[in-house]
Motif scaffolding. Sequence first.
Motif, PDB file in Angstrom:
ATOM      1  N   ASP A  28       1.040  -1.204  -0.436  1.00  0.00           N
ATOM      2  CA  ASP A  28       0.416  -0.295  -0.254  1.00  0.00           C
ATOM      3  C   ASP A  28       0.798   1.063   0.001  1.00  0.00           C
ATOM      4  N   THR A  32       0.888   3.901  -3.158  1.00  0.00           N
ATOM      5  CA  THR A  32       0.577   5.034  -2.112  1.00  0.00           C
ATOM      6  C   THR A  32       1.732   6.566  -3.065  1.00  0.00           C
ATOM      7  N   PRO A  44      -4.381  14.811   1.035  1.00  0.00           N
ATOM      8  CA  PRO A  44      -5.062  13.222   1.093  1.00  0.00           C
ATOM      9  C   PRO A  44      -3.885  11.851   0.426  1.00  0.00           C
ATOM     10  N   THR A  45      -2.935  11.851  -0.371  1.00  0.00           N
ATOM     11  CA  THR A  45      -1.980  10.946  -0.578  1.00  0.00           C
ATOM     12  C   THR A  45      -1.333  10.830   0.137  1.00  0.00           C
ATOM     13  N   TRP A  46      -0.882  12.593   1.115  1.00  0.00           N
ATOM     14  CA  TRP A  46       0.295  12.079   2.209  1.00  0.00           C
ATOM     15  C   TRP A  46      -0.033  11.381   3.030  1.00  0.00           C
ATOM     16  N   GLN A  47      -1.713  12.286   3.347  1.00  0.00           N
ATOM     17  CA  GLN A  47      -2.236  11.420   4.489  1.00  0.00           C
ATOM     18  C   GLN A  47      -2.436  10.027   4.660  1.00  0.00           C
ATOM     19  N   GLN A  48      -3.008   9.282   2.926  1.00  0.00           N
ATOM     20  CA  GLN A  48      -2.383   8.069   3.068  1.00  0.00           C
ATOM     21  C   GLN A  48      -1.304   7.301   3.348  1.00  0.00           C
ATOM     22  N   GLY A  51      -0.053   6.593   6.547  1.00  0.00           N
ATOM     23  CA  GLY A  51      -1.113   5.919   7.782  1.00  0.00           C
ATOM     24  C   GLY A  51      -0.500   4.510   6.819  1.00  0.00           C
ATOM     25  N   HIS A  52      -0.021   4.605   5.850  1.00  0.00           N
ATOM     26  CA  HIS A  52       0.453   3.485   4.933  1.00  0.00           C
ATOM     27  C   HIS A  52       2.118   3.072   5.805  1.00  0.00           C
ATOM     28  N   THR A  55       1.555   1.338   9.509  1.00  0.00           N
ATOM     29  CA  THR A  55       0.497   0.581   9.189  1.00  0.00           C
ATOM     30  C   THR A  55       2.520  -0.425   9.279  1.00  0.00           C
TER      31      THR A  55
END
Length: 180
Positions: A28, A32, A44-48, A51-52, A55
Amino acid sequence: AARISANGRHAQEPIVHSAMHMLDGSCDMVRTARALAQAPKDPPTWQQLAGHSKTVSDSIKSLVSAIRDRAPGQAECEAAIEHLNVLIRSLDQTQLAAINQSLQPRSDHSEQSFYDLICTSGGQIQERINGVRVASKSEAENLGHRVREIMNYFDPMVDGCLGASSLSYNSKRQMELLDQ
């Protein structure tokens, strides 16, 4: 193909689950990152990506913890530590009784028998210390066995100390035995 027993599969589950979670998170993250290459200023992509990344980091921590917890001899070492703490508490309680001069003399053995038990058990422990040391450094597969083996001699040694101190009428000698 070899079959894994249900117990083996159950033991592997936390390690496999953590590794799979880490790999999925890594995939992921790469996806991203590829999206960020096309739109580098998309919040939003930086935020994803963040998040990844979290994880993956959490999965690595979980994987390391699962491996450490399932390392050879860990369960035996934990059980030995717990049992040694019980023995220490027993010695502490006996020491308090000796300080309060309320230590009841035992009649199940003679004072000499208790001293013999201390010496024999202490000698057996001393003979096995090197085996535990070697297993902990270079023979992890033997650590559990070595720890269980050496633990067999702590109960009789402590019992000998408790018994000998209960039969000693010299309070200084009682305290020396219990301290040692």
